[in-house]
Design an enzyme around this catalytic site. Structure first.
Site, PDB file in Angstrom:
ATOM      1  N   LYS A  80      45.592  10.787  17.365  1.00 53.98           N
ATOM      2  CA  LYS A  80      46.632   9.829  17.744  1.00 53.98           C
ATOM      3  C   LYS A  80      46.076   8.805  18.723  1.00 53.98           C
ATOM      4  CE  LYS A  80      48.226  12.889  21.439  1.00 53.98           C
ATOM      5  NZ  LYS A  80      49.377  13.607  22.020  1.00 53.98           N
ATOM      6  N   TYR A 285      40.081 -11.423  45.533  1.00 52.63           N
ATOM      7  CA  TYR A 285      41.391 -11.816  46.028  1.00 52.63           C
ATOM      8  C   TYR A 285      41.748 -11.096  47.325  1.00 52.63           C
ATOM      9  CZ  TYR A 285      42.233 -13.819  41.378  1.00 52.63           C
ATOM     10  OH  TYR A 285      42.164 -14.555  40.233  1.00 52.63           O
TER      11      TYR A 285
END
Length: 395
Positions: A80, A285
């Protein structure tokens, strides 16, 4: 910018991206999953960003290990979420020589992908089925998971009954009287799911005792019984018909006290920029990190849009030439920055850094990277985004 060109058929030059597209189309329409080429579809010399390397030989070795732990039960590998982010079709091709009983997915779309690629073994869709979707199950010839007696009564093809023994997610409760009235005409299998086999071993015995109660109500003659996930393959002493390995196949640990799997996925990125910084210079940042001394900082072409968790800032490291160096400053969408220290000017733009995997004698495992990120290996692997190319090897 002119795209890289390749030579094909007597000197005819074709755009590399066009060649890749033609290969994908040819594969799709061949409907032969075992024709999947274990080759790199990316021109390595043209790579300017990060990629994932998948070792299919190690994936297969992990499958053998977990099957042996489960006393030789037939494999029902969970593929999956695109085989936990590593490529379902490639995983199926690698695992098929082990003669698994079938494959497990979570959605009908995942089942359709396998069928369209020519996979003929049984496929179980582990999301509980509803009657409205029955025509799709019939068209794809895939097994449903059912936890509703009404749906089971009206289901006209093989299905697997889920029993809830403590997970509290899906399934009929182990003590539900409805278990005794389940229509067995198309009942192919019955299963439960262990909630903490990895780190609470005693929970397995409790759940197994409850599951046995359910088996007495339903009757187990002539049906497949399965319960073991990766960790459960070691924790449960009983031999069942099938075992459902997941994370262990793909290189993630399934218990601190259990054997470690062979590594399957490596994540690598080139150095795209480097700079010499004076003391006090800030990086990324917010200016949260400042150089403590004169140092060399390099930028890698990978970021949180590729699956590197923002939460790994200030904790994660990478490997360059077999040594560890810290990621500094905030992780950004497309880049991370690495501090090589006062004597780090030796690196060249284009040199390859390893975020997960081995470089020389040094290694960063997927579980270690998950720890830095404050998450689990499952999320790290399934979070490796699509713009990272996948490169497969079978050795």
């Amino acid at each position: 910018m002119r795209r890289p060109m390749g030579t094909f058929c007597g000197g005819l030059e074709l755009d590399v991206r066009c060649v890749q597209a033609l290969m994908v189309l040819a594969f799709t329409y061949s409907r032969r999953y075992y024709a999947l080429p274990i080759v790199n579809l990316v021109d390595k010399q043209s790579r300017d960003r990060a990629w994932v390397e998948i070792n299919l030989a190690n994936l297969t070795a992990n499958a053998r290990t977990v099957q042996q732990a489960a006393s030789g039960a037939r494999l029902l590998p969970m593929v999956k979420a695109d085989a936990y982010g590593l490529g379902a079709l490639a995983a199926v091709k690698a695992l098929d020589p082990l003669d698994p009983w079938g494959y497990g997915v979570a959605t009908l779309d995942e089942a359709r992908e396998l069928r369209d690629a020519g996979v003929e073994r049984p496929i179980i869709v582990f999301t509980p089925a509803v009657l409205a979707k029955r025509p799709i199950y019939e068209a794809l010839d895939v097994r449903a998971v059912i936890d509703d007696p009404t749906v089971a009564h009206d289901w006209a093809m093989p299905f697997h009954l889920e029993v809830d023994t403590g997970m509290g997610r899906c399934g009929l409760r182990h003590d539900d009287a409805c278990l005794g009235s389940i229509d067995r005409q198309h009942l192919e299998g019955i299963f439960t799911h262990f909630l903490a086999a990895d780190d609470v071993p005693d929970s397995v015995a409790t759940q197994w005792s409850r599951f046995e109660q359910a088996l007495e109500l339903v009757g187990r003659d002539g049906i497949l019984v399965h319960a073991q996930n990766s960790a459960g393959s070691w924790r449960l002493e009983h031999k069942l018909d099938l075992t459902r390995p997941g994370i262990f196949l793909y290189g993630g640990r399934c218990g601190a006290d259990l054997p470690a799997p062979k590594p399957v996925a490596s994540v690598r990125s080139p150095v795209v920029s480097k700079r010499r910084l004076p003391p006090g210079a800030t990086v990324s940042y917010g200016g949260e990190w400042a150089a403590p001394c004169e140092t060399t900082v390099v930028t890698l072409g990978i970021g949180y849009a590729d699956g590197v968790k923002w939460t790994a800032k200030g904790k994660a490291s990478v490997l360059l030439r077999g040594s560890r160096y810290p990621i500094v400053g905030r992780i950004t969408m497309d880049f991370v920055m690495v501090d090589l220290g006062r004597d780090g000017d030796w690196v060249e733009v284009g040199e390859v850094a390893t975020l997960i995997g081995r470089d020389g004698e040094a290694e960063i495992t997927v579980d270690e990277f998950a720890g830095w990120s404050g998450t689990i290996s499952y999320e790290v692997l399934t979070g490796l985004r699509g713009r990272l190319s996948r490169e497969y090897s079978s050795c």
